[in-house]
Scaffold this motif. Structure first.
Motif, PDB file in Angstrom:
ATOM      1  N   GLN A   1       2.901   8.529  14.897  1.00 35.80           N
ATOM      2  CA  GLN A   1       2.640   8.953  13.521  1.00 35.80           C
ATOM      3  C   GLN A   1       2.813  10.453  13.317  1.00 35.80           C
TER       4      GLN A   1
ATOM      5  N   GLY B   1       0.115   5.153   0.681  1.00 39.65           N
ATOM      6  CA  GLY B   1      -0.070   6.577   0.896  1.00 39.65           C
ATOM      7  C   GLY B   1      -0.727   7.262  -0.291  1.00 39.65           C
ATOM      8  N   GLN B   2      -0.563   8.582  -0.343  1.00 41.25           N
ATOM      9  CA  GLN B   2      -1.169   9.381  -1.411  1.00 41.25           C
ATOM     10  C   GLN B   2      -0.690   8.909  -2.788  1.00 41.25           C
TER      11      GLN B   2
ATOM     12  N   PHE C   1       4.715   3.694   1.904  1.00 38.61           N
ATOM     13  CA  PHE C   1       5.593   4.259   2.926  1.00 38.61           C
ATOM     14  C   PHE C   1       5.505   3.371   4.160  1.00 38.61           C
TER      15      PHE C   1
ATOM     16  N   ASP D   1       5.492  10.787  10.951  1.00 43.15           N
ATOM     17  CA  ASP D   1       5.106  10.632   9.540  1.00 43.15           C
ATOM     18  C   ASP D   1       4.438  11.898   8.999  1.00 43.15           C
TER      19      ASP D   1
ATOM     20  N   ARG E   1       7.203  14.440   8.421  1.00 42.95           N
ATOM     21  CA  ARG E   1       7.973  14.071   7.223  1.00 42.95           C
ATOM     22  C   ARG E   1       7.185  14.270   5.930  1.00 42.95           C
TER      23      ARG E   1
ATOM     24  N   LYS F   1       4.567  12.391   4.933  1.00 42.16           N
ATOM     25  CA  LYS F   1       3.994  11.143   4.427  1.00 42.16           C
ATOM     26  C   LYS F   1       2.511  11.026   4.777  1.00 42.16           C
ATOM     27  N   MET F   2       2.121  11.707   5.871  1.00 40.45           N
ATOM     28  CA  MET F   2       0.744  11.657   6.339  1.00 40.45           C
ATOM     29  C   MET F   2       0.272  13.065   6.692  1.00 40.45           C
TER      30      MET F   2
ATOM     31  N   LYS G   1      -3.536  12.739   1.243  1.00 39.86           N
ATOM     32  CA  LYS G   1      -2.635  12.057   2.173  1.00 39.86           C
ATOM     33  C   LYS G   1      -3.443  11.338   3.246  1.00 39.86           C
TER      34      LYS G   1
ATOM     35  N   LYS H   1       1.514   5.597  -3.373  1.00 41.96           N
ATOM     36  CA  LYS H   1       2.928   5.433  -3.013  1.00 41.96           C
ATOM     37  C   LYS H   1       3.033   4.745  -1.653  1.00 41.96           C
TER      38      LYS H   1
ATOM     39  N   GLU I   1       4.474  -1.421   6.083  1.00 37.78           N
ATOM     40  CA  GLU I   1       4.242  -0.800   4.782  1.00 37.78           C
ATOM     41  C   GLU I   1       2.763  -0.487   4.602  1.00 37.78           C
TER      42      GLU I   1
END
Length: 197
Positions: free
Chosen positions: A95, A45-46, A51, A98, A101, A103-104, A132, A49, A42
């Motif tokens: 990554q 993130g931005q 992720f 990620d 997706r 998330k990054m 991000k 949040k 875990e």
């Protein structure tokens, strides 16, 4: 918008072109030690949040139950294949999932675990988390003394918070305040050159 489009195209292409390498890494991780191929943790993130980040597993299973959330010196939890992957940053290739997706991003401040984000000064936290997190950034390229600082300390966690984190946050702040698309391209090429060297 341009950054997200670039991230999506580059990560998708990267996953496609590097699929043989990623498969080889996955097989090596699996054969080297028991446990999952990916390490999921875990991260923040931005906008704060949470992720779960993807990395190829470089430590023994349940490593976090056997020690710190940071790696110090020649950590006994790191596997043989894991040491090689860490040296050449190959564990980070996972990554790209990620990034694809959303998330990054390819470039941005590295995502931290919640306990260390809680140590960010409030105004810095808001600024750093406004973008991000990324796979690479100037801190990853230019600040190479982290492991040395931690291995010298009798309390690695305190050393991380008091010595390492402030340096990283300075890099993160400078990135967020001056980021541009071409600046990101420069960081990507600088990362590739650092890996080649």
């Amino acid at each position: 918008m341009l950054k997200r489009l670039f991230d999506c195209l580059a990560s998708g292409l990267g996953l496609l072109l590097l699929s043989p390498v990623l498969l080889l890494i996955a097989v090596a991780v699996k054969l080297d030690s028991s446990g999952a191929v990916f390490f999921r943790q875990e991260r923040v993130g931005q906008y704060g949040k949470l992720f779960r980040i993807h990395k190829f597993r470089t430590m023994v299973s349940n490593a976090e139950l056997r020690g710190l959330q940071i790696t110090v010196g020649s950590d006994a939890r790191v596997t043989k294949v894991g040491g090689f992957l860490r040296k050449y940053k190959l564990d980070e290739l996972a990554q790209l999932i990620d990034v694809f997706r959303g998330k990054m991003s390819l470039v941005g401040p590295r995502p931290e675990v919640p306990r260390y984000v809680a140590c960010y000064p409030e105004e810095v936290r808001q600024l750093v988390l406004s973008v991000k997190p990324g796979i690479t950034d100037w801190a990853s390229i230019q600040y190479k003394d982290e492991n040395e600082v931690l291995s010298r300390s009798s309390d690695p966690q305190q050393a991380y918070v008091n010595e390492v984190l402030p340096v990283k946050l300075r890099y993160y702040t400078e990135y967020v305040q001056g980021r541009t698309f071409w600046g990101d391209i420069h960081i990507i090429f600088a990362t590739l050159m650092a890996l080649v060297r």
